[in-house]
Write a protein that holds these residues in place. Structure first.
Motif, PDB file in Angstrom:
ATOM      1  N   ARG A  55     -64.223 -38.288  92.041  1.00 59.78           N
ATOM      2  CA  ARG A  55     -63.556 -36.930  91.972  1.00 59.78           C
ATOM      3  C   ARG A  55     -62.828 -37.150  90.522  1.00 59.78           C
ATOM      4  N   ASN A  56     -62.106 -37.238  91.031  1.00 60.72           N
ATOM      5  CA  ASN A  56     -60.895 -37.932  89.513  1.00 60.72           C
ATOM      6  C   ASN A  56     -61.825 -37.870  88.274  1.00 60.72           C
ATOM      7  N   LEU A  57     -63.427 -39.323  88.606  1.00 61.15           N
ATOM      8  CA  LEU A  57     -63.893 -39.006  87.434  1.00 61.15           C
ATOM      9  C   LEU A  57     -64.726 -38.324  86.752  1.00 61.15           C
ATOM     10  N   LYS A  58     -64.983 -37.193  87.717  1.00 60.36           N
ATOM     11  CA  LYS A  58     -65.709 -36.119  87.373  1.00 60.36           C
ATOM     12  C   LYS A  58     -65.156 -35.519  86.872  1.00 60.36           C
ATOM     13  N   ARG A  59     -63.536 -35.474  86.752  1.00 59.13           N
ATOM     14  CA  ARG A  59     -62.785 -34.080  86.711  1.00 59.13           C
ATOM     15  C   ARG A  59     -62.500 -34.792  85.070  1.00 59.13           C
ATOM     16  N   ASP A  60     -61.991 -36.258  85.209  1.00 60.01           N
ATOM     17  CA  ASP A  60     -60.918 -36.808  83.630  1.00 60.01           C
ATOM     18  C   ASP A  60     -62.347 -38.078  83.835  1.00 60.01           C
ATOM     19  N   PRO A  61     -62.744 -38.762  82.576  1.00 59.97           N
ATOM     20  CA  PRO A  61     -64.007 -39.524  82.788  1.00 59.97           C
ATOM     21  C   PRO A  61     -63.338 -41.165  82.162  1.00 59.97           C
ATOM     22  N   ARG A  62     -62.255 -40.823  82.346  1.00 63.82           N
ATOM     23  CA  ARG A  62     -61.133 -42.390  81.256  1.00 63.82           C
ATOM     24  C   ARG A  62     -60.699 -43.265  82.523  1.00 63.82           C
ATOM     25  N   VAL A  63     -61.659 -44.301  82.794  1.00 62.75           N
ATOM     26  CA  VAL A  63     -60.937 -45.091  83.555  1.00 62.75           C
ATOM     27  C   VAL A  63     -60.796 -46.880  82.600  1.00 62.75           C
ATOM     28  N   SER A  64     -60.001 -47.485  83.874  1.00 62.84           N
ATOM     29  CA  SER A  64     -60.228 -48.690  83.800  1.00 62.84           C
ATOM     30  C   SER A  64     -60.044 -49.913  84.968  1.00 62.84           C
ATOM     31  N   VAL A  65     -60.882 -50.551  84.478  1.00 62.82           N
ATOM     32  CA  VAL A  65     -61.872 -51.509  85.444  1.00 62.82           C
ATOM     33  C   VAL A  65     -61.151 -52.977  85.087  1.00 62.82           C
ATOM     34  N   SER A  66     -60.904 -53.667  86.245  1.00 63.40           N
ATOM     35  CA  SER A  66     -60.102 -54.935  86.045  1.00 63.40           C
ATOM     36  C   SER A  66     -61.111 -56.051  87.149  1.00 63.40           C
ATOM     37  N   ILE A  67     -61.293 -56.409  86.461  1.00 61.64           N
ATOM     38  CA  ILE A  67     -62.123 -57.693  86.968  1.00 61.64           C
ATOM     39  C   ILE A  67     -61.970 -59.070  86.599  1.00 61.64           C
ATOM     40  N   GLY A 108     -62.993 -47.135  79.597  1.00 59.36           N
ATOM     41  CA  GLY A 108     -63.554 -46.019  79.073  1.00 59.36           C
ATOM     42  C   GLY A 108     -64.413 -45.581  79.276  1.00 59.36           C
ATOM     43  N   ARG A 109     -65.107 -44.431  79.132  1.00 63.71           N
ATOM     44  CA  ARG A 109     -65.265 -43.205  80.072  1.00 63.71           C
ATOM     45  C   ARG A 109     -66.590 -43.423  80.490  1.00 63.71           C
ATOM     46  N   VAL A 110     -66.614 -42.553  81.354  1.00 66.96           N
ATOM     47  CA  VAL A 110     -67.819 -42.086  82.935  1.00 66.96           C
ATOM     48  C   VAL A 110     -68.577 -41.729  81.653  1.00 66.96           C
ATOM     49  N   VAL A 111     -69.854 -42.048  81.278  1.00 65.96           N
ATOM     50  CA  VAL A 111     -71.396 -41.615  81.157  1.00 65.96           C
ATOM     51  C   VAL A 111     -71.895 -40.667  81.815  1.00 65.96           C
ATOM     52  N   GLU A 112     -72.078 -41.444  82.945  1.00 68.95           N
ATOM     53  CA  GLU A 112     -72.725 -40.496  84.083  1.00 68.95           C
ATOM     54  C   GLU A 112     -72.815 -41.010  85.197  1.00 68.95           C
ATOM     55  N   ILE A 113     -73.140 -40.125  86.553  1.00 68.44           N
ATOM     56  CA  ILE A 113     -72.486 -40.222  87.361  1.00 68.44           C
ATOM     57  C   ILE A 113     -73.746 -39.648  87.940  1.00 68.44           C
ATOM     58  N   THR A 114     -74.342 -40.195  88.648  1.00 68.59           N
ATOM     59  CA  THR A 114     -75.753 -40.031  89.547  1.00 68.59           C
ATOM     60  C   THR A 114     -76.157 -40.840  90.942  1.00 68.59           C
ATOM     61  N   ILE A 140     -71.971 -44.853  89.525  1.00 71.58           N
ATOM     62  CA  ILE A 140     -70.950 -44.358  87.665  1.00 71.58           C
ATOM     63  C   ILE A 140     -71.122 -45.635  87.097  1.00 71.58           C
ATOM     64  N   ARG A 141     -71.794 -45.220  86.076  1.00 74.28           N
ATOM     65  CA  ARG A 141     -72.025 -46.144  84.781  1.00 74.28           C
ATOM     66  C   ARG A 141     -70.508 -45.617  83.984  1.00 74.28           C
ATOM     67  N   ILE A 142     -70.294 -47.002  83.640  1.00 73.59           N
ATOM     68  CA  ILE A 142     -68.992 -46.609  82.361  1.00 73.59           C
ATOM     69  C   ILE A 142     -69.957 -47.278  81.011  1.00 73.59           C
ATOM     70  N   GLU A 143     -68.694 -46.703  79.326  1.00 72.81           N
ATOM     71  CA  GLU A 143     -69.437 -47.242  78.468  1.00 72.81           C
ATOM     72  C   GLU A 143     -67.938 -47.877  78.188  1.00 72.81           C
ATOM     73  N   PRO A 144     -67.665 -49.014  77.942  1.00 71.08           N
ATOM     74  CA  PRO A 144     -66.443 -50.044  77.476  1.00 71.08           C
ATOM     75  C   PRO A 144     -66.176 -48.997  75.728  1.00 71.08           C
ATOM     76  N   GLU A 145     -65.274 -49.405  75.801  1.00 76.50           N
ATOM     77  CA  GLU A 145     -64.614 -48.759  74.613  1.00 76.50           C
ATOM     78  C   GLU A 145     -63.472 -49.818  73.752  1.00 76.50           C
ATOM     79  N   HIS A 146     -62.957 -50.754  75.076  1.00 74.41           N
ATOM     80  CA  HIS A 146     -61.557 -51.981  74.801  1.00 74.41           C
ATOM     81  C   HIS A 146     -62.141 -52.745  75.703  1.00 74.41           C
ATOM     82  N   ALA A 147     -61.486 -54.055  75.438  1.00 74.81           N
ATOM     83  CA  ALA A 147     -62.094 -55.268  76.596  1.00 74.81           C
ATOM     84  C   ALA A 147     -60.924 -56.729  76.144  1.00 74.81           C
ATOM     85  N   HIS A 148     -60.152 -56.848  77.512  1.00 76.20           N
ATOM     86  CA  HIS A 148     -59.736 -57.787  76.653  1.00 76.20           C
ATOM     87  C   HIS A 148     -59.079 -58.906  78.488  1.00 76.20           C
TER      88      HIS A 148
END
Length: 131
Positions: free
Chosen positions: A56-68, A82-88, A121-129
């Protein structure tokens, strides 16, 4: 602007390593969830049940951070912002089974309940470190 991930960053995501996904609640507060992660060659992929807060959050605001982080050495990690480019829904049931094989060694994901609707949820990376 999309970026390409390094081989080391891709290896962490493709490995049997857990991720934490951070989304933004409607009131602006952060929401963090542990989750399985995948990579399709260009995007970080997450799989969730459609009614979850993170979705629900990502549908409203596609900004996201994922740490692995590496399960064997948690100091070895990557953060992808990055940003979510698709939720399918397309392919999501098969994808969660793929993730169950990767993380649990099981052919079918055992956590589905009647009425659950899986999404990718498909995320397009915009920054990674990371380290």
């Amino acid at each position: 602007m999309a970026i390409s991930l390094t081989e080391a960053q891709r290896t962490l995501i493709e490995g049997k390593n857990f991720a934490s996904v951070a989304t933004i609640n409607a009131d602006g507060s952060p929401q963090v969830t542990p989750i399985w992660a995948d990579f399709d060659g260009a995007h970080v992929l997450l799989n969730s049940e459609e009614k979850r807060r993170k979705v629900r959050n990502l549908k409203r605001d596609p900004r996201v951070s994922v740490s692995i982080f590496d399960q064997q050495n948690p100091y070895d990690y990557v953060e992808v912002r990055g940003r979510v480019v698709e939720i399918t829904r397309e392919g999501a049931a098969e994808h969660i089974d793929k993730m169950a094989k990767k993380y649990l060694g099981q052919d079918k994901y055992p956590g589905n309940r009647p009425g659950d609707v899986r999404v990718i949820i498909r995320i397009e990376p915009e920054h990674a470190h990371g380290m």
